[in-house]
Design a protein around this motif. Structure first.
Motif, short mmCIF file in Angstrom:
data_model
loop_
_atom_site.label_atom_id
_atom_site.label_comp_id
_atom_site.label_asym_id
_atom_site.label_seq_id
_atom_site.Cartn_x
_atom_site.Cartn_y
_atom_site.Cartn_z
N THR A 238 -1.19 32.32 -6.40
CA THR A 238 -0.87 30.89 -6.40
C THR A 238 -0.81 30.37 -4.97
N ASN A 239 -1.13 29.09 -4.83
CA ASN A 239 -1.01 28.41 -3.55
C ASN A 239 0.28 27.60 -3.45
N ASP A 240 1.00 27.50 -4.56
CA ASP A 240 2.29 26.81 -4.59
C ASP A 240 3.25 27.67 -5.41
N TYR A 241 3.86 28.62 -4.75
CA TYR A 241 4.71 29.63 -5.40
C TYR A 241 5.83 28.99 -6.22
N GLU A 242 6.49 27.98 -5.68
CA GLU A 242 7.60 27.35 -6.39
C GLU A 242 7.10 26.63 -7.65
N ALA A 243 6.01 25.87 -7.52
CA ALA A 243 5.47 25.15 -8.68
C ALA A 243 4.98 26.12 -9.76
N ALA A 244 4.33 27.20 -9.34
CA ALA A 244 3.83 28.18 -10.31
C ALA A 244 4.99 28.84 -11.05
N ASN A 245 6.06 29.16 -10.36
CA ASN A 245 7.21 29.78 -11.02
C ASN A 245 7.94 28.80 -11.93
N LYS A 246 7.98 27.54 -11.56
CA LYS A 246 8.56 26.54 -12.47
C LYS A 246 7.71 26.44 -13.73
N PHE A 247 6.39 26.37 -13.56
CA PHE A 247 5.46 26.28 -14.68
C PHE A 247 5.61 27.48 -15.62
N TYR A 248 5.45 28.68 -15.09
CA TYR A 248 5.51 29.87 -15.94
C TYR A 248 6.92 30.16 -16.45
N GLY A 249 7.93 29.87 -15.66
CA GLY A 249 9.30 30.06 -16.13
C GLY A 249 9.58 29.23 -17.38
N GLU A 250 9.19 27.94 -17.33
CA GLU A 250 9.40 27.06 -18.49
C GLU A 250 8.46 27.41 -19.64
N LEU A 251 7.21 27.72 -19.34
CA LEU A 251 6.25 28.06 -20.39
C LEU A 251 6.70 29.29 -21.17
N PHE A 252 7.05 30.35 -20.47
CA PHE A 252 7.40 31.60 -21.14
C PHE A 252 8.73 31.52 -21.88
N LEU A 253 9.64 30.66 -21.45
CA LEU A 253 10.89 30.49 -22.20
C LEU A 253 10.61 30.04 -23.63
N ALA B 11 2.70 38.50 -13.76
CA ALA B 11 3.25 38.22 -12.44
C ALA B 11 2.50 37.11 -11.73
N VAL B 12 3.23 36.36 -10.91
CA VAL B 12 2.71 35.32 -10.04
C VAL B 12 3.01 35.74 -8.62
N CYS B 13 2.02 35.62 -7.73
CA CYS B 13 2.29 36.05 -6.35
C CYS B 13 1.56 35.21 -5.33
N LYS B 14 2.08 35.25 -4.12
CA LYS B 14 1.37 34.73 -2.96
C LYS B 14 0.40 35.84 -2.57
N PRO B 15 -0.89 35.52 -2.32
CA PRO B 15 -1.83 36.58 -1.96
C PRO B 15 -1.36 37.40 -0.75
N PHE B 16 -1.48 38.70 -0.87
CA PHE B 16 -1.01 39.62 0.17
C PHE B 16 -1.72 39.40 1.50
N ASP B 17 -3.01 39.03 1.45
CA ASP B 17 -3.77 38.88 2.69
C ASP B 17 -3.51 37.55 3.41
N GLY B 18 -2.66 36.70 2.83
CA GLY B 18 -2.33 35.43 3.47
C GLY B 18 -3.37 34.34 3.29
N GLN B 19 -4.48 34.66 2.64
CA GLN B 19 -5.52 33.68 2.39
C GLN B 19 -5.16 32.84 1.16
N SER B 20 -5.92 31.78 0.92
CA SER B 20 -5.68 30.92 -0.24
C SER B 20 -5.99 31.67 -1.53
N ALA B 21 -5.18 31.42 -2.54
CA ALA B 21 -5.44 31.97 -3.87
C ALA B 21 -6.57 31.17 -4.49
N ASP C 202 -4.11 26.85 -15.58
CA ASP C 202 -2.80 26.56 -14.98
C ASP C 202 -2.95 25.68 -13.74
N LEU C 203 -1.87 25.49 -13.02
CA LEU C 203 -1.84 24.59 -11.87
C LEU C 203 -2.75 25.02 -10.74
N ASP C 204 -3.09 26.33 -10.68
CA ASP C 204 -3.99 26.85 -9.65
C ASP C 204 -5.41 27.06 -10.17
#
Length: 127
Positions: free
Chosen positions: A9-24, A50-60, A111-113
């Motif tokens: 994801t390129n927006d970790y907070e938004a992705a976690n809000k999205f999946y947190g609410e969806l999976f509930l 799982a949702v993550c920020k890419p390890f290599d620091g590049q855009s998802a 999804d958002l990404d």
């Protein structure tokens, strides 16, 4: 066979809000997290999404031809999860309904990404 699936994801907070609410919606919760990786599931000994920020620091980016399928217990759950995803900002990539005559019932969204997901249930075939 699958232990976990990870999407970037390129927006970790938004992705976690999205999946947190969806999976509930289906009783799945966050089971593990740190500053760049969050896992959702029923327990550490079960498959995890799982949702993550890419390890290599590049855009998802979403992979062309890549899709993650989420299992649902029945047709109503397919509709419920698909509708919730759209409500949370996902785009529809295929309305819920039967695909073929095998009992495969699913709906698609991005999804958002831009990651493509499918929500499916096996139901008795029509006829």
């Amino acid at each position: 066979m699958i232990a976990y699936t990870t999407i970037g994801t390129n927006d970790y907070e938004a992705a976690n809000k999205f999946y947190g609410e969806l999976f509930l919606t289906i009783g799945i919760k966050q089971i593990w997290a740190n500053e760049r990786f969050t896992g959702y599931g029923t327990g550490m000994d079960s498959p995890m999404f799982a949702v993550c920020k890419p390890f290599d620091g590049q855009s998802a980016s979403a992979g062309n031809g890549t899709m993650i399928a989420l299992s649902a217990p029945d047709k109503d759950s397919v509709h419920k999860l698909h509708a919730k995803a759209i409500e949370l900002g996902a785009s529809c990539d295929g309305e819920p309904g039967p695909r073929g005559d095998t009992g495969f019932y699913c709906g698609y969204f991005k999804d958002l990404d831009g990651n493509k997901l499918n929500i499916f249930a096996m139901v008795p075939p029509a006829g």
